[in-house]
Write an enzyme that holds these catalytic residues in place. Structure first.
Site, PDB file in Angstrom:
ATOM      1  N   THR B 522       0.836  -1.202   0.000  1.00  0.00           N
ATOM      2  CA  THR B 522       0.000   0.000   0.000  1.00  0.00           C
ATOM      3  C   THR B 522       0.876   1.259   0.000  1.00  0.00           C
ATOM      4  O   THR B 522       0.381   2.363   0.162  1.00  0.00           O
ATOM      5  CB  THR B 522      -0.964  -0.076   1.199  1.00  0.00           C
ATOM      6  N   HIS B 523       2.178   1.081  -0.209  1.00  0.00           N
ATOM      7  CA  HIS B 523       3.091   2.220  -0.154  1.00  0.00           C
ATOM      8  C   HIS B 523       3.142   2.957  -1.482  1.00  0.00           C
ATOM      9  O   HIS B 523       4.138   2.906  -2.206  1.00  0.00           O
ATOM     10  CB  HIS B 523       4.475   1.745   0.271  1.00  0.00           C
ATOM     11  N   LEU B 524       2.059   3.656  -1.763  1.00  0.00           N
ATOM     12  CA  LEU B 524       1.980   4.500  -2.954  1.00  0.00           C
ATOM     13  C   LEU B 524       2.569   5.870  -2.603  1.00  0.00           C
ATOM     14  O   LEU B 524       2.495   6.295  -1.455  1.00  0.00           O
ATOM     15  CB  LEU B 524       0.524   4.641  -3.382  1.00  0.00           C
TER      16      LEU B 524
END
Lengths: 217, 595
Positions: B522-524
């Site tokens: 989820t590390h956008l």
């Protein structure tokens, strides 16, 4: 042979949860699935997770009951998915693009599987031999069957995902009866405290599983 | 819509989003004596309600029905691999899992709490210094953050003390003090708590990585190794390695979250108000578009409400911040054809692959024991810690065992070794063997920014309020694939030193497009990045909009490149950095912050 093995393992698990004798299917009245759909679901579950030397199968773990109960949740009505149109097909890697919620995928998919079974073998899926059932499930998994506009692989993935969830989620949701799924994995469930085990290196954890409602295996 | 909106009494500061960034900014602004309203789109949440034992120890609800995550039925994005495709809606949770509700992703996160490597902050400059400008591949928008590690250090330190971070330092004030990461920069102080114990797989990895010649260290974890009281007076309990971090509200009050570490204090402050279930539709600007006058939102009853404010802070999740800027007309939208404009530019992700190692069947790896931020890593192939010259790529990956607690449904999905069927008796045997006797090693890599990877508004699909969805145009590029393959190859050496029975190295494959169906991370990041050039950044180095000076935008949207580290520590430090400059300079003399 598979059927007998399934019944035996089923009996073991049921006995440990204090109920009587081996039965072919759990005494549960489905709320969502009709009789033909239910027969498919029980048979498919028995092939996807068969009872064997590794542990109980999906039928003994009441996975069909889990899936039937899930059909009454917001998830199964598609309430957690973006379901606004337009609906357009695209490359597989851009993900699910059909207008169907899980309930509809089951309705379309089971009808499709039974239709293929009838066309090829003159009987519904549940009445086929284990080997023929496996062939049909593999064909669905590969995406080589067509059920109207639902690709068979889409239905298969929905089914397989829910079967896994049913066998290995907390029994509070209706599957994993007697925590039999957790026991075969060696998963302690809701114990959720390993303060004194974190540095017991390489050794099997000695305590059995517990569930949210306090059952112990 | 704004003309029909009910208009409320003005406040000093309105903050969009109630996660880490929003709660840090709210705490700082109330300390500065300003009235603050935080608008959070999702429900109010707390540990006592959402993290109660045993009801919250439910993998189905936590990780498969996404109890604490974004409601995609109302808001999602569209995704495509390149601008020739039609982007399609991200209809079901899979590749990334944004949060929603009070605490945001800071409630469901794992807890890995890093500072950023100093070279990553000035990566463009550093790459040119070391290898020359020609080393940068065509089409890569390599940029500096415009802020140095030395400038950020006090704010990293502050964030660690607020989060109760466990870890072991290497250097404090220039002196080697412990067995921490030899590649990490000097710190002004130790971690507030000692490192967590190694779980067995991390212990094996530490030993094997050392034998292979690498430099392992304990992952910095915002999962408390001991009881802790933070500078705000918020209390944490010691982590018991229950394994329910990622996707859960920690029932032990051990994992740092806005809900545990800030909100118990903030909620009592007379200048603070939290409004949950309020979805901000746009930032209102004055007639010449140079100053924000407040925000307009839809409340839980569906009323449209305008909240006037002197200062607007966007602190929603990365891509929501970018979308709100686009919807509000703040900053020039990015045009990939000309490589001009800044809002949507430098959209980045993270380049993670997970390899599996099978040990002797007599050895139980106990993968259910775990803590989200704990584990052992080495940085020998991260940042500029190795010579990229002969390798010909930009970027790197930390490598680690981060056993966050593998639970039963996830184990069933993961199945057995490659080649094992996905169901039936062979699957059962392979899956059980894998669960009980294997471990996982991640290459957690950088993702560079490219001219044709960007964010804009989708022309077709709308959210529940009738506003356009954000459109992501994203694919993996050769530079990043080559970097991943180089680093993953090194994992083979570690696995060998572990005495592996079997190893499956997973690396990114050339020509295989980004797949939205498989969880990656989820590390956008990026899309509204910080910098010193208004031509290539939407925000100045204080995270202030170049165009609308009373709008600050706090989040991973500010990262010009995707870092190999988990982003939360950097986001928290940037929040404290921006807050410091707002408090010391901006509030007295509102206007563009210079220097």
């Amino acid at each position: 042979m598979q059927g007998l093995a399934g019944a035996a393992a089923c009996g073991t698990v049921l006995a440990s949860s204090g109920r009587a004798g081996p039965v072919a299917a759990p005494p549960y009245r489905p709320q969502f699935f009709d009789a033909a759909e239910w027969a498919f679901l029980v048979a498919a579950c028995d092939r996807l997770i068969p009872a064997d030397a590794s542990g109980p199968g999906a039928v003994a773990l009441d996975v069909p009951r889990f899936i039937d109960r899930q059909m009454d949740t917001p998830y199964a009505h598609g309430a957690q998915w973006y379901m606004s149109g337009p609906f357009m097909a695209g490359p597989d890697n851009l993900g699910y693009q059909l207008p169907y919620a899980p309930r509809e995928l089951y309705r379309h998919g089971i009808a499709g599987m039974n239709a293929h079974a009838a066309t090829r073998h003159g009987r519904p899926f549940a009445a086929l031999s284990a080997a023929l059932q496996d062939d049909l499930l593999r064909a669905a998994e590969r995406g080589s069957l067509v059920f109207g506009d639902v690709p068979s692989a889409t239905f298969f993935e929905q089914l397989l995902a829910n079967v896994m969830e049913g066998a290995f989620s907390d029994p509070i949701h209706g599957g994993n009866t007697g925590m039999g799924g957790w026991a075969m994995l060696g998963f302690p469930g809701a114990r959720a405290d390993f303060m004194d085990w974190v540095d017991q290196y390489g050794v099997h954890y000695p305590l059995g599983s517990v569930s949210i409602s306090g059952e112990r295996a | 819509m704004s003309t029909d909106a009910r208009r409320l009494d003005p406040v000093d500061v309105v903050i969009v989003g109630g996660g880490w960034a929003g709660c840090i900014m709210a705490k700082e602004m109330t300390e500065a004596g300003r009235s603050v309203v935080v608008l959070e789109r999702g429900p109010d949440r707390g540990t006592a309600s959402d993290g109660a034992y045993p009801a919250s120890i439910d993998e189905l609800e936590g990780n498969f029905r996404y109890k604490l995550f974004q409601d995609l039925s109302k808001h999602t994005v569209t995704i495509r691999n390149n601008s020739r495709q039609v982007a399609l809606p991200y209809r079901r949770m899979a590749a990334f899992l944004p949060g929603e509700g009070v605490g945001g992703a800071g409630l469901h996160w794992s807890g890995v709490h890093f500072r950023i490597p100093p070279d990553d902050l000035r990566l463009r400059t550093r790459v040119i210094e070391k290898y020359g400008a020609k080393f940068i591949p065509e089409g890569m928008n390599l940029q500096d953050y415009g802020v140095t590690y030395e400038e950020l250090e006090p704010f990293f330190d502050r964030a660690e003390k607020v989060f109760g971070t466990s870890g072991e330092a290497y250097k404090v004030n220039g002196q080697v003090v412990g067995k921490g990461n030899v590649f990490s920069p000097s710190r002004s102080d130790h971690f507030p708590l000692p490192a967590l114990k190694d779980v067995y797989t991390a212990h094996l990895f530490r030993k094997a990585a050392t034998e292979a010649g690498f430099h392992p260290y304990s992952l910095p974890a915002a999962n408390a190794s001991r009881q802790y009281v933070n500078p705000y007076g918020a209390q944490m309990g010691p982590c018991n390695f229950c394994g329910y971090c990622s996707g859960y509200a920690c029932y032990m009050y051990s994992k740092a979250s806005p809900n545990v570490n800030i909100l118990p204090v903030l909620r009592r402050h007379p200048l603070f108000e939290l409004r949950a279930a309020c979805n901000v539709l746009k930032v209102e600007l004055d007639s010449d578009g140079r100053r924000a006058t407040g925000v307009t939102y839809a409340d839980a009853e569906g009323n449209t409400v305008t909240q006037p404010a002197e200062l607007v802070i966007l602190s929603a999740f990365q891509f929501h911040n970018v979308r709100l800027m686009l919807l509000s007309g703040i900053g020039k939208p990015y045009d990939p054809a000309r490589n001009e404009g800044v809002v949507g530019r430098n959209f980045v992700y993270q380049n993670v692959t997970t390899s599996t190692v099978w040990l002797d069947p007599k050895v139980e790896t106990n993968q259910y024991v775990g803590t989200g931020g704990g584990g052992v890593a080495f940085d020998d192939f991260n940042s500029e810690n190795f010579d990229h010259g002969p390798l010909g790529f930009v970027g790197g990956s930390p490598v680690w065992v981060n056993q966050a607690g593998v639970k039963a449904i996830a184990a069933a999905y993961s199945g057995g070794p490659p080649g094992t069927p996905r169901w039936g008796s062979a699957w059962k045997a392979g899956m059980i063997d894998t669960y009980r006797h294997s471990l996982r090693i991640d290459a957690h890599g950088t993702n560079m920014a490219y001219r044709d990877v960007y964010l804009d508004l989708d022309p077709t699909w709308k959210d529940a309020h009738g506003q356009p969805l954000l459109r992501m145009t994203f694919d993996w590029k050769d530079n990043d694939i080559r970097m991943n393959r180089y680093v993953v190859d090194k994992i083979g050496n570690v696995a060998k030193a572990m005495g592996a029975r079997r190893v499956h190295l997973t690396s990114r494959e050339f020509g295989k497009p980004f797949d939205t169906r498989q969880y990656q991370t989820t590390h956008l990041g990026g899309g509204a990045v910080m910098g010193t050039d208004p031509g290539t950044s939407a925000l100045n180095r204080y995270l202030q909009s170049w165009d609308v000076h009373n709008v600050f935008v706090i989040g991973a949207n500010a990262f010009p490149q995707g870092t190999g580290y988990n982003p939360t520590g950097m986001v928290a430090a940037l929040a404290y950095w921006a807050a410091h400059h707002i408090r010391t300079t901006y509030l007295a003399r509102p206007g563009p912050l210079a220097g």
